[in-house]
Design a protein around this motif. Structure first.
Motif, PDB file in Angstrom:
ATOM      1  N   THR A 114       1.808   6.598   4.326  1.00  0.00           N
ATOM      2  CA  THR A 114       1.338   7.885   4.603  1.00  0.00           C
ATOM      3  C   THR A 114       2.323   9.103   4.590  1.00  0.00           C
TER       4      THR A 114
ATOM      5  N   ASN B  51       3.686  13.225   4.897  1.00  0.00           N
ATOM      6  CA  ASN B  51       3.571  14.274   5.607  1.00  0.00           C
ATOM      7  C   ASN B  51       4.487  15.301   5.079  1.00  0.00           C
TER       8      ASN B  51
ATOM      9  N   ASP C 229       0.542  -1.188   0.086  1.00  0.00           N
ATOM     10  CA  ASP C 229      -0.125  -0.149   0.041  1.00  0.00           C
ATOM     11  C   ASP C 229       0.927   1.293  -0.053  1.00  0.00           C
ATOM     12  N   SER C 230       0.224   2.397  -0.033  1.00  0.00           N
ATOM     13  CA  SER C 230       0.991   3.572  -0.166  1.00  0.00           C
ATOM     14  C   SER C 230       1.284   4.151   1.325  1.00  0.00           C
TER      15      SER C 230
ATOM     16  N   LEU D  83       0.805  13.571  -4.496  1.00  0.00           N
ATOM     17  CA  LEU D  83       0.250  14.276  -3.117  1.00  0.00           C
ATOM     18  C   LEU D  83       0.649  15.578  -3.075  1.00  0.00           C
TER      19      LEU D  83
END
Length: 442
Positions: free
Chosen positions: A177, A179, A174-175, A245
């Protein structure tokens, strides 16, 4: 019939490359004299599962009691990895006045601090600070490094720092997270290795280098300089992200809100055009990988099939047709000689250069002319040569061969071009004056 390299899944080729990089690390490069700065970047890889081969769980933590070779073997033996699409994580730097690499597509990283234990620690810290990614967890395998490089000024012989790239592989499906730090990163982008290797993704980047010639002066001086020498053209790769993102607090993220609603004057348009390529944020420009980061990726991409990085690369040149012609003529024999020399030596890779800096792997003394090659192509890298036992054949790169002597010829070409323009302008002015006198007499 499909070509041979398409018969082998890219994940299998990536596995072989990562194992080879781990087993044959590139040597440490010490700082040149009077240059204390070092910087590190993280080349972060992951495998995106296909729709038909999604794993049951996203977590696939490696067994840390095993060797790195066995961890890689276990990871790439999974069905979803074998049928997946390998990707690389890029960042787009936030726009900052005075930043040499403002708005560039890059890898997470930055300068090494005194508190960092080593160069790898600097890459890990910068990834954590810039994009909030912890590369020390069990979800990542530190594979090894790519050639360390001496970064220099583009039109001089002043070393700025040593650049150290490190490779990390995510074992999750999965990707992660992320910030993003607004003052450092405008956006992040996962890009498929297949897209980076595709010839259709090749492009060029046009860069304003007028301020490299005009150290002082305002917008009109740079405008006049650019009207003569045009833009400098560099090889690039147009990025097509699979996942992005964006940092929504970066000015310009929402067009029109932070921007002035007033119609700009002609002077403002000329000033903006003069500053283009130096101070503009480039928020809505296409994502182009070029310069130093392209050079780092080229070392890596050239290890993967179809091994055509050099054939797809083009020498830096300028946009005016007459200047381009002069450059081609004056560098033709040199380019042919360097390419033949590179082909006879080893499978060559690309170069790491942009409008202001160069980043070259340290090479043997035979890579460059005996006097050293200054400018964008290097700083006389032979002065900074550091051979390591058992790695002699891995110190020899095509970078120094392909660009050896090229920028010396480019400077000569610019002088010839300016002389030609001056002569042509004088002849044109004299012809117009004579024609004017002729009509006055009759």
């Amino acid at each position: 019939m499909a070509s041979s390299h398409k018969s082998t899944p890219l994940s299998k080729s990536l596995h072989d490359v990562l194992v080879d990089l781990y087993q044959h690390p590139y040597p440490h490069v010490p700082n040149p004299p009077k240059c204390k700065k070092r910087a590190s970047v993280a080349l972060i890889l992951r495998v995106r599962p296909s729709y038909s081969h999604c794993p049951v769980t996203s977590i696939s933590k490696p067994n840390l009691n095993l060797s790195v070779e066995q961890q890689l073997e276990d990871f790439f033996s999974q069905d979803w990895v074998r049928h997946g699409d390998p990707e690389v994580l890029f960042i787009k730097r936030a726009s900052r006045v005075g930043d040499r690499w403002t708005g560039h597509v890059a890898l997470p990283g930055g300068k090494r601090d005194p508190e960092d234990a080593d160069d790898k620690a600097a890459a890990i810290r910068e990834a954590s600070e810039e994009i909030g990614l912890d590369l020390t967890t069990d979800d990542y395998i530190h594979v090894g490094n790519l050639p360390e490089r001496v970064v220099t000024t583009s039109w001089g012989a002043v070393p700025l720092m040593v650049l150290c790239p490190f490779i990390f592989l995510s074992t999750r499906s999965d990707s992660p997270t992320l910030n993003l730090q607004p003052t450092e990163v405008a956006s992040t982008h996962w890009v498929s290795l297949r897209a980076l290797l595709a010839p259709s993704s090749r492009a060029v980047e046009h860069v304003d280098v007028s301020d490299r010639f005009v150290k002082q002066g305002g917008s009109f001086i740079r405008l006049a300089c650019r009207s003569i020498i045009g833009w400098m053209q560099f090889s690039a790769i147009r990025l097509t992200p699979t996942e992005s993102l964006h940092c929504n607090s970066v000015p310009g993220f929402i067009p029109g809100i932070e921007e002035s609603q007033d119609f700009p004057s002609i002077f403002q348009k000329l000033k903006a055009w003069s500053a283009r390529g130096r101070l503009t944020d480039g928020t809505h420009r296409p994502l182009l990988l070029w310069g130093l980061t392209l050079g780092i990726l080229a070392d890596f991409l050239d290890m993967l099939p179809p091994h055509t990085a050099v054939q797809l690369w083009t020498y830096p040149t300028f946009t005016p047709p007459d200047l381009r012609l002069i450059v081609n003529v004056l560098t033709y024999r040199l380019r042919k000689h360097n390419m033949l020399l590179a082909k006879s030596t080893m499978r060559p890779n690309q170069t790491a250069i942009d409008s202001q800096t160069a980043a070259l792997p340290v090479t043997r003394e035979t890579d460059l002319d005996s006097k050293g090659d200054g400018g964008i192509s290097g700083v006389g890298i032979d002065k900074y040569n550091e051979s390591s036992p058992g790695n002699s054949d891995r110190n020899f790169y095509a970078v120094g061969i392909l660009l050896g002597g090229y920028y010396d010829r480019l400077r000569v070409a610019i002088i010839v071009f300016l002389a030609w323009r001056a002569a042509a302008g004088s002849i044109a002015t004299l012809s117009i004056f004579r024609l004017f006198r002729h009509y006055q007499l009759y």
